[in-house]
Design a protein around this motif. Sequence first.
Motif, short mmCIF file in Angstrom:
data_model
loop_
_atom_site.label_atom_id
_atom_site.label_comp_id
_atom_site.label_asym_id
_atom_site.label_seq_id
_atom_site.Cartn_x
_atom_site.Cartn_y
_atom_site.Cartn_z
N LYS A 96 1.00 -1.23 0.02
CA LYS A 96 0.02 0.03 -0.03
C LYS A 96 0.84 1.28 -0.14
N THR A 99 2.28 6.07 3.36
CA THR A 99 1.81 6.99 4.38
C THR A 99 0.37 6.41 4.90
N ASP A 100 0.06 5.36 4.18
CA ASP A 100 -1.18 4.48 4.59
C ASP A 100 -1.04 3.66 5.58
N TYR A 101 0.38 3.08 5.68
CA TYR A 101 0.70 2.03 6.55
C TYR A 101 0.32 2.40 8.37
N THR A 102 -0.32 1.59 9.06
CA THR A 102 -0.55 1.80 10.25
C THR A 102 0.62 1.29 11.26
N ALA A 103 0.71 1.69 12.39
CA ALA A 103 1.86 1.42 13.32
C ALA A 103 1.66 -0.17 13.70
N GLU A 104 0.35 -0.74 13.49
CA GLU A 104 0.15 -2.04 13.80
C GLU A 104 0.47 -3.13 12.84
N GLU A 105 0.28 -2.44 11.40
CA GLU A 105 0.83 -3.18 10.23
C GLU A 105 2.19 -3.41 10.01
N PHE A 106 2.67 -1.98 10.30
CA PHE A 106 4.49 -2.41 10.51
C PHE A 106 4.84 -2.93 11.37
N GLU A 107 4.49 -3.17 12.67
CA GLU A 107 4.81 -4.24 13.84
C GLU A 107 4.54 -5.71 13.33
N THR A 108 3.50 -5.81 12.63
CA THR A 108 2.91 -7.13 12.32
C THR A 108 4.03 -7.81 11.33
#
Length: 246
Positions: A96, A99-108
């Motif tokens: 994606k 700038t659309d990545y969330t902190a949760e997605e990054f950690e996962t």
Amino acid sequence: MSIRGKVVIITGGSSGIGKALAIELVKQGAKVVINGRREQALAEAAREIDSTNTQVAYVAGDISNPEVAKRLISEGLTRFERIDTLVNNAGIYLGKPFTDYTAEEFETVLSTNVAGFFYVTQYAAAEMLKTGAGHIINITAGVAEQPIKAAPSVLAALTKGGLTSATKSLAIEFADKGIRVNAVAPGVIKTPMHPVEIHDFLSKLHPMGRMGEVQEIVHAILYLESADFVTGEVLHVDGGQSAGHW
């Protein structure tokens, strides 16, 4: 080199590339230990891989957890007495705009793609160093090295690109210790991860105009497993993506 009798650990082994690889390895006489998050899916895959239950074992759990990684290696040693090859196949792809990545997605993604490689590889390498032999194969991603405008995927570049560098670093570190370290960098492969309705779009992301097949990745892994003088190699199986702009 014959596959027969080898013991191979495969992460992400309940479906897709991991399961297909396990099936082929068992056909050729190897023993496998597979890992995945979902125990029921893993148990079903194990029955499909070897209905006799003599050449397959499994350990369910999140491979980014060091205790799960330790259990996976221990199961191989307990059940089959050694570890010959580790295939780091588990991974998450989430494409994606940056700038659309969330902190949760990054950690996962970071957890699965990096920690999921780190701990199990440490434990496997420690056992391989005791015997002076072994092979580690990392599944990376072609898009990590050859960005595609139509498919922004910086987390793949960050994590799978890191595995590419780690492959070469470990290959040099272990080259004189009997342990080879290689990688396969796939393009987009037809697995349950990709819905059929977007296959046409995904096919166009390759110069050859099609998606890759699971067996094409399996064949690449088997080649590396048999190539005793190859280490530090990143084998691109990507329909030409890594060759340049198209």
